[in-house]
Design an enzyme around this catalytic site. Structure first.
Site, mmCIF file in Angstrom:
data_model
loop_
_atom_site.group_PDB
_atom_site.id
_atom_site.type_symbol
_atom_site.label_atom_id
_atom_site.label_comp_id
_atom_site.label_asym_id
_atom_site.label_seq_id
_atom_site.Cartn_x
_atom_site.Cartn_y
_atom_site.Cartn_z
ATOM 1 N N SER A 103 -0.397 -2.146 -3.940
ATOM 2 C CA SER A 103 0.013 -1.584 -2.754
ATOM 3 C C SER A 103 -0.746 -2.246 -1.477
ATOM 4 O O SER A 103 -1.130 -3.269 -1.452
ATOM 5 C CB SER A 103 0.104 -0.121 -2.936
ATOM 6 O OG SER A 103 1.322 0.131 -1.943
ATOM 7 N N GLN A 104 -1.193 -1.292 -0.851
ATOM 8 C CA GLN A 104 -1.817 -1.575 0.415
ATOM 9 C C GLN A 104 -3.217 -2.137 0.349
ATOM 10 O O GLN A 104 -3.540 -3.154 1.036
ATOM 11 C CB GLN A 104 -2.097 -0.460 1.419
ATOM 12 C CG GLN A 104 -3.019 0.552 0.978
ATOM 13 C CD GLN A 104 -3.163 1.891 1.933
ATOM 14 O OE1 GLN A 104 -2.077 2.143 2.799
ATOM 15 N NE2 GLN A 104 -4.181 2.624 1.922
ATOM 16 N N ASP A 221 11.887 -1.111 -5.965
ATOM 17 C CA ASP A 221 10.962 -0.495 -5.133
ATOM 18 C C ASP A 221 11.477 0.627 -4.527
ATOM 19 O O ASP A 221 12.471 0.427 -3.570
ATOM 20 C CB ASP A 221 9.873 -1.253 -4.309
ATOM 21 C CG ASP A 221 8.701 -0.735 -4.105
ATOM 22 O OD1 ASP A 221 8.495 0.304 -3.688
ATOM 23 O OD2 ASP A 221 7.474 -1.587 -4.323
#
Length: 295
Positions: A103-104, A221
């Site tokens: 993710s990030q 997502d």
């Protein structure tokens, strides 16, 4: 005196270790370096699949609580500086390492590749990373709903206000397609690493040093909006009904990061998982990710 068998066993062991470069992980929002249900499981899987390999999971802070909190509230640029120091201090990584960002953590590792080329990053694997940012905050990870409600309030207050930009990680990759000019001027992190203001030649030079960029997009997502950002796609300016894919973007066409060069050399791998955010099986990970970690 060592027996011949002992020497052979030692050499085989050494070859096995040297054949599997170190792997470094960076967790996503709401997670931590050492959560036994997430990166802890991935670490065990990696060690089973890559016998003798060195696996490290970055902890941004002095403990797990700080690490989790910093994923929300520690300026992303400061996190990159912090991680760079950790990587440089780890002697196991001096000859190079594979990076896996979740993710990030995906766009954070890309910032590491661009800003912190030593120790050398070999392959960069971004699993659900938001490389063109997000425009929406639909779902909260784990048990962080109270924090997420606070983040939503701050984003509504003004993602591009100086205070919010400097103290809220998610605002630092908030990309409003209706306010492109404001985004480019105010974004202290994403607009910088995507070369949307001042062009930094070193960012391009450094990113081109990696072997491959592996981008994983989750087709179902429910956390990342738009999920096309995981493949460097994003909304057209002022139109959230249309996605501009990477190869049609100015970032690609102007080759601001070397992505066009890498793509023409078949060094960008576009992978997909027909699941929700960061939801994949061990088999999918073994089949799709492990091959990029074996040399």
């Amino acid at each position: 005196m060592l027996s011949l068998i002992t020497i052979i066993v030692f050499l085989i062991h050494a070859i096995t270790i040297s054949g599997s470069p170190p792997v470094v992980l960076w967790h996503g929002m709401g997670d931590s370096c050492c959560n036994p249900l997430s990166l802890g499981t991935i670490t065990k899987l990696l060690k089973r699949q890559l016998p003798g390999s060195y696996v490290s999971s970055l902890r941004i802070g002095s403990n797990i609580v700080e690490d989790t909190s910093n994923g929300f509230f520690m300026n992303a640029n400061h996190q990159i500086d912090y991680a760079c120091k950790l990587l440089n201090a780890d002697k196991n990584l001096s000859q190079g390492y594979h990076a896996i960002g979740f993710s990030q953590g995906g766009q954070f590792f890309r910032a590491i590749a661009q800003r912190c080329p030593e120790p050398p990053m070999l392959n960069l694997i971004s699993i659900g990373g938001q490389h063109q940012g997000v425009f929406g905050f639909p779902r909260c990870p784990g048990d962080n709903e109270t924090i997420c409600n606070y983040i939503r309030d701050l984003l509504r207050f003004g993602a591009y206000e100086s205070f919010v930009q400097n103290h809220l990680v998610q605002a630092e990759y908030w990309h409003d397609p209706h306010k492109e000019e404001i985004y480019r001027k105010a974004s202290i992190f994403l607009a910088d690493i995507n070369q949307e203001n001042t062009f930094n030649e070193q960012y391009k030079t450094n990113l081109l040093k990696i072997r491959n960029l592996i981008l994983v997009k989750f087709l179902r997502d429910s956390m990342v909006t738009p999920h096309d950002s995981e493949h460097f796609g994003f909304y057209e300016e002022n139109d959230t009904s249309k996605i501009i894919p990477l190869r049609e973007s100015s970032l690609y066409l102007k080759d601001l990061l070397g992505l066009k060069t890498m793509d023409e050399q078949s060094r960008i791998k576009f992978l997909e998982s027909d699941t929700d955010h960061l939801q994949f099986t061990d088999k999918w990970f073994i089949d799709n990710i492990i091959p990029y970690l074996q040399d």
